[in-house]
Design an enzyme around this catalytic site. Sequence first.
Site, PDB file in Angstrom:
ATOM      1  N   ASP A  14       0.833  -1.212   0.000  1.00  0.00           N
ATOM      2  CA  ASP A  14       0.000   0.000   0.000  1.00  0.00           C
ATOM      3  C   ASP A  14       0.864   1.258   0.000  1.00  0.00           C
ATOM      4  O   ASP A  14       1.991   1.248   0.502  1.00  0.00           O
ATOM      5  CB  ASP A  14      -0.913  -0.013   1.243  1.00  0.00           C
ATOM      6  CG  ASP A  14      -2.074   0.958   1.100  1.00  0.00           C
ATOM      7  OD1 ASP A  14      -2.375   1.379  -0.033  1.00  0.00           O
ATOM      8  OD2 ASP A  14      -2.679   1.303   2.137  1.00  0.00           O
ATOM      9  N   ARG A  18      -0.014   7.624  -2.739  1.00  0.00           N
ATOM     10  CA  ARG A  18       0.568   8.719  -1.963  1.00  0.00           C
ATOM     11  C   ARG A  18       2.013   8.983  -2.388  1.00  0.00           C
ATOM     12  O   ARG A  18       2.471  10.128  -2.407  1.00  0.00           O
ATOM     13  CB  ARG A  18       0.480   8.405  -0.464  1.00  0.00           C
ATOM     14  CG  ARG A  18      -0.893   8.701   0.107  1.00  0.00           C
ATOM     15  CD  ARG A  18      -1.115   8.022   1.427  1.00  0.00           C
ATOM     16  NE  ARG A  18      -1.363   6.592   1.238  1.00  0.00           N
ATOM     17  CZ  ARG A  18      -1.317   5.711   2.227  1.00  0.00           C
ATOM     18  NH1 ARG A  18      -0.992   6.089   3.452  1.00  0.00           N
ATOM     19  NH2 ARG A  18      -1.572   4.441   1.977  1.00  0.00           N
ATOM     20  N   ARG A  27      -1.260   8.856 -10.198  1.00  0.00           N
ATOM     21  CA  ARG A  27      -1.247   7.672  -9.326  1.00  0.00           C
ATOM     22  C   ARG A  27      -0.613   6.462 -10.005  1.00  0.00           C
ATOM     23  O   ARG A  27       0.081   5.669  -9.371  1.00  0.00           O
ATOM     24  CB  ARG A  27      -2.678   7.328  -8.888  1.00  0.00           C
ATOM     25  CG  ARG A  27      -3.304   8.354  -7.947  1.00  0.00           C
ATOM     26  CD  ARG A  27      -4.711   7.925  -7.564  1.00  0.00           C
ATOM     27  NE  ARG A  27      -4.721   6.617  -6.948  1.00  0.00           N
ATOM     28  CZ  ARG A  27      -4.522   6.413  -5.648  1.00  0.00           C
ATOM     29  NH1 ARG A  27      -4.326   7.405  -4.833  1.00  0.00           N
ATOM     30  NH2 ARG A  27      -4.545   5.190  -5.167  1.00  0.00           N
ATOM     31  N   HIS A  31       2.018   3.139  -9.058  1.00  0.00           N
ATOM     32  CA  HIS A  31       1.830   1.704  -9.283  1.00  0.00           C
ATOM     33  C   HIS A  31       2.989   1.128 -10.090  1.00  0.00           C
ATOM     34  O   HIS A  31       3.464   0.023  -9.831  1.00  0.00           O
ATOM     35  CB  HIS A  31       0.501   1.443  -9.998  1.00  0.00           C
ATOM     36  CG  HIS A  31      -0.705   1.881  -9.203  1.00  0.00           C
ATOM     37  ND1 HIS A  31      -0.853   1.583  -7.874  1.00  0.00           N
ATOM     38  CD2 HIS A  31      -1.815   2.583  -9.546  1.00  0.00           C
ATOM     39  CE1 HIS A  31      -2.003   2.096  -7.428  1.00  0.00           C
ATOM     40  NE2 HIS A  31      -2.600   2.708  -8.434  1.00  0.00           N
ATOM     41  N   SER A  59      -7.763  -5.640  -4.757  1.00  0.00           N
ATOM     42  CA  SER A  59      -8.787  -6.216  -3.879  1.00  0.00           C
ATOM     43  C   SER A  59     -10.151  -6.205  -4.563  1.00  0.00           C
ATOM     44  O   SER A  59     -10.369  -5.475  -5.545  1.00  0.00           O
ATOM     45  CB  SER A  59      -8.867  -5.433  -2.556  1.00  0.00           C
ATOM     46  OG  SER A  59      -9.583  -4.231  -2.737  1.00  0.00           O
ATOM     47  N   TRP A  63     -12.365  -2.190  -7.299  1.00  0.00           N
ATOM     48  CA  TRP A  63     -13.199  -1.814  -8.459  1.00  0.00           C
ATOM     49  C   TRP A  63     -13.887  -0.480  -8.225  1.00  0.00           C
ATOM     50  O   TRP A  63     -14.364   0.146  -9.165  1.00  0.00           O
ATOM     51  CB  TRP A  63     -14.265  -2.886  -8.739  1.00  0.00           C
ATOM     52  CG  TRP A  63     -13.714  -4.223  -9.101  1.00  0.00           C
ATOM     53  CD1 TRP A  63     -13.724  -5.327  -8.309  1.00  0.00           C
ATOM     54  CD2 TRP A  63     -13.103  -4.617 -10.336  1.00  0.00           C
ATOM     55  NE1 TRP A  63     -13.133  -6.382  -8.964  1.00  0.00           N
ATOM     56  CE2 TRP A  63     -12.753  -5.981 -10.217  1.00  0.00           C
ATOM     57  CE3 TRP A  63     -12.801  -3.955 -11.537  1.00  0.00           C
ATOM     58  CZ2 TRP A  63     -12.119  -6.697 -11.229  1.00  0.00           C
ATOM     59  CZ3 TRP A  63     -12.181  -4.673 -12.552  1.00  0.00           C
ATOM     60  CH2 TRP A  63     -11.844  -6.018 -12.398  1.00  0.00           C
ATOM     61  N   LEU A 125      10.743 -20.328  -4.871  1.00  0.00           N
ATOM     62  CA  LEU A 125       9.697 -19.520  -4.238  1.00  0.00           C
ATOM     63  C   LEU A 125       8.335 -19.736  -4.908  1.00  0.00           C
ATOM     64  O   LEU A 125       8.240 -19.767  -6.129  1.00  0.00           O
ATOM     65  CB  LEU A 125      10.086 -18.028  -4.351  1.00  0.00           C
ATOM     66  CG  LEU A 125       9.060 -17.019  -3.837  1.00  0.00           C
ATOM     67  CD1 LEU A 125       9.030 -17.009  -2.307  1.00  0.00           C
ATOM     68  CD2 LEU A 125       9.381 -15.615  -4.358  1.00  0.00           C
ATOM     69  N   ARG A 188      -4.730  -1.826   9.023  1.00  0.00           N
ATOM     70  CA  ARG A 188      -5.947  -2.625   8.839  1.00  0.00           C
ATOM     71  C   ARG A 188      -5.663  -3.748   7.851  1.00  0.00           C
ATOM     72  O   ARG A 188      -4.675  -3.744   7.134  1.00  0.00           O
ATOM     73  CB  ARG A 188      -7.109  -1.744   8.374  1.00  0.00           C
ATOM     74  CG  ARG A 188      -6.812  -0.894   7.139  1.00  0.00           C
ATOM     75  CD  ARG A 188      -8.052  -0.079   6.702  1.00  0.00           C
ATOM     76  NE  ARG A 188      -7.735   0.837   5.628  1.00  0.00           N
ATOM     77  CZ  ARG A 188      -7.642   2.174   5.757  1.00  0.00           C
ATOM     78  NH1 ARG A 188      -7.842   2.740   6.920  1.00  0.00           N
ATOM     79  NH2 ARG A 188      -7.344   2.918   4.708  1.00  0.00           N
ATOM     80  N   ILE A 189      -6.609  -4.705   7.817  1.00  0.00           N
ATOM     81  CA  ILE A 189      -6.445  -5.912   7.010  1.00  0.00           C
ATOM     82  C   ILE A 189      -7.065  -5.728   5.622  1.00  0.00           C
ATOM     83  O   ILE A 189      -6.704  -6.431   4.675  1.00  0.00           O
ATOM     84  CB  ILE A 189      -7.112  -7.123   7.726  1.00  0.00           C
ATOM     85  CG1 ILE A 189      -6.552  -7.306   9.153  1.00  0.00           C
ATOM     86  CG2 ILE A 189      -6.972  -8.405   6.937  1.00  0.00           C
ATOM     87  CD1 ILE A 189      -5.154  -7.860   9.245  1.00  0.00           C
ATOM     88  N   GLU A 201       1.728 -13.219  12.440  1.00  0.00           N
ATOM     89  CA  GLU A 201       2.304 -12.054  13.109  1.00  0.00           C
ATOM     90  C   GLU A 201       2.125 -10.834  12.207  1.00  0.00           C
ATOM     91  O   GLU A 201       2.465 -10.875  11.016  1.00  0.00           O
ATOM     92  CB  GLU A 201       3.803 -12.277  13.379  1.00  0.00           C
ATOM     93  CG  GLU A 201       4.089 -13.401  14.345  1.00  0.00           C
ATOM     94  CD  GLU A 201       3.523 -13.142  15.740  1.00  0.00           C
ATOM     95  OE1 GLU A 201       3.497 -11.960  16.169  1.00  0.00           O
ATOM     96  OE2 GLU A 201       3.104 -14.120  16.392  1.00  0.00           O
TER      97      GLU A 201
HETATM   98  C1  IPE Z   1      -5.514  -2.831  -0.038  1.00  0.00           C
HETATM   99  O1  IPE Z   1      -5.157  -1.500  -0.214  1.00  0.00           O
HETATM  100  C2  IPE Z   1      -5.543  -3.555  -1.342  1.00  0.00           C
HETATM  101  C3  IPE Z   1      -4.273  -3.677  -2.051  1.00  0.00           C
HETATM  102  C4  IPE Z   1      -3.089  -3.275  -1.650  1.00  0.00           C
HETATM  103  C5  IPE Z   1      -4.359  -4.355  -3.314  1.00  0.00           C
HETATM  104  P1  IPE Z   1      -6.246  -0.345  -0.293  1.00  0.00           P
HETATM  105  O2  IPE Z   1      -5.486   0.917  -0.443  1.00  0.00           O
HETATM  106  O3  IPE Z   1      -7.250  -0.645  -1.351  1.00  0.00           O
HETATM  107  O4  IPE Z   1      -6.951  -0.448   1.131  1.00  0.00           O
HETATM  108  P2  IPE Z   1      -7.914   0.568   1.889  1.00  0.00           P
HETATM  109  O5  IPE Z   1      -9.051   0.860   0.964  1.00  0.00           O
HETATM  110  O6  IPE Z   1      -7.129   1.789   2.193  1.00  0.00           O
HETATM  111  O7  IPE Z   1      -8.323  -0.158   3.130  1.00  0.00           O
HETATM  112  C1  IPE Z   2      -1.834   0.104  -3.295  1.00  0.00           C
HETATM  113  O1  IPE Z   2      -1.542   1.458  -3.331  1.00  0.00           O
HETATM  114  C2  IPE Z   2      -2.017  -0.462  -4.680  1.00  0.00           C
HETATM  115  C3  IPE Z   2      -3.373  -0.923  -4.994  1.00  0.00           C
HETATM  116  C4  IPE Z   2      -4.391  -0.897  -4.182  1.00  0.00           C
HETATM  117  C5  IPE Z   2      -3.576  -1.450  -6.313  1.00  0.00           C
HETATM  118  P1  IPE Z   2      -2.698   2.538  -3.294  1.00  0.00           P
HETATM  119  O2  IPE Z   2      -3.083   2.865  -4.692  1.00  0.00           O
HETATM  120  O3  IPE Z   2      -3.804   2.114  -2.418  1.00  0.00           O
HETATM  121  O4  IPE Z   2      -1.923   3.762  -2.655  1.00  0.00           O
HETATM  122  P2  IPE Z   2      -2.535   4.845  -1.648  1.00  0.00           P
HETATM  123  O5  IPE Z   2      -3.075   4.111  -0.470  1.00  0.00           O
HETATM  124  O6  IPE Z   2      -3.598   5.574  -2.395  1.00  0.00           O
HETATM  125  O7  IPE Z   2      -1.370   5.695  -1.316  1.00  0.00           O
HETATM  126 MG    MG Z   3      -4.180   2.365  -0.420  1.00  0.00          MG
END
Ligand code: IPE
Ligand code: IPE
Ligand code: MG
Length: 241
Positions: A14, A18, A27, A31, A59, A63, A125, A188-189, A201
Amino acid sequence: MTEKLPCHVAIIMDGNGRWAKGRKLPRIAGHRAGVETVRKVVRACGAKGIKVLTLFAFSSENWRRPKREVSLLMELFIRALQQEVKSLNKNNVRLRMIGDLSALPEKLQKLILKAQELTRNNTGLTLVIAANYGGRWDITQAARQIAQQVAAGELQPETIREETVQQFISISDLPEPDLFIRTGGEQRISNYLLWQLAYTELYFTETLWPDFDDTDFEVALASFAGRQRRFGRTGEQVENA
Ligand code: IPE
Ligand code: IPE
Ligand code: MG
């Protein structure tokens, strides 16, 4: 070298958005930079002898993002697969995908099947990519399969145990995650491996995914190595085992 090495590391990558925003970039640039980190972490896991690496790439909730970001992400997956599969195979990496793949672009689905097929007998791996994955989806699809067996008269409801459910949960043939890492500062998860993380862990770092490097990974592994895993027992029991 850390002494206690996790067998399976599961990561929520994640902070790409940002990272890009901080550089006044779109953005998708974040990626793209994130793919570079994936390369590095895969290499590090292979070198250390970590057996399984599971990465959350997209996730079931992602979408909800702007259409344009979603389609650019899908293009990025396609390109990354096209570019990386050969070298993954050369490095003895076995690729697995989990999630509801049927909703992904057809081209991507085909590439996934091909990549899984090509690398299926590799013994290094195991790299698991979670795409259109959700922990609730995973438990739901397991429940559906169990219900189908019951309806077909192949399974008695009274005999359903945790192991029965486990059988149908994604990657249940692999060891459960020992270490969970989430970059980007959120604690968070986010609907990742809900069933599989029961005794994992958890490790959270502020570092944004594109900035996550070998040193950050070492710090996470060192944190893991310093923990006592009790699985419900007392500390004394674990020490004397
Ligand atoms: C979780 O990240 C999903 C992936 C890294 C693929 P998100 O950025 O989508 O999670 P939330 O929405 O902040 O919880
Ligand atoms: C995680 O980074 C990548 C995906 C969810 C695909 P984010 O795109 O969620 O990055 P932030 O959380 O907006 O910084
Ligand atoms: Mg994110």
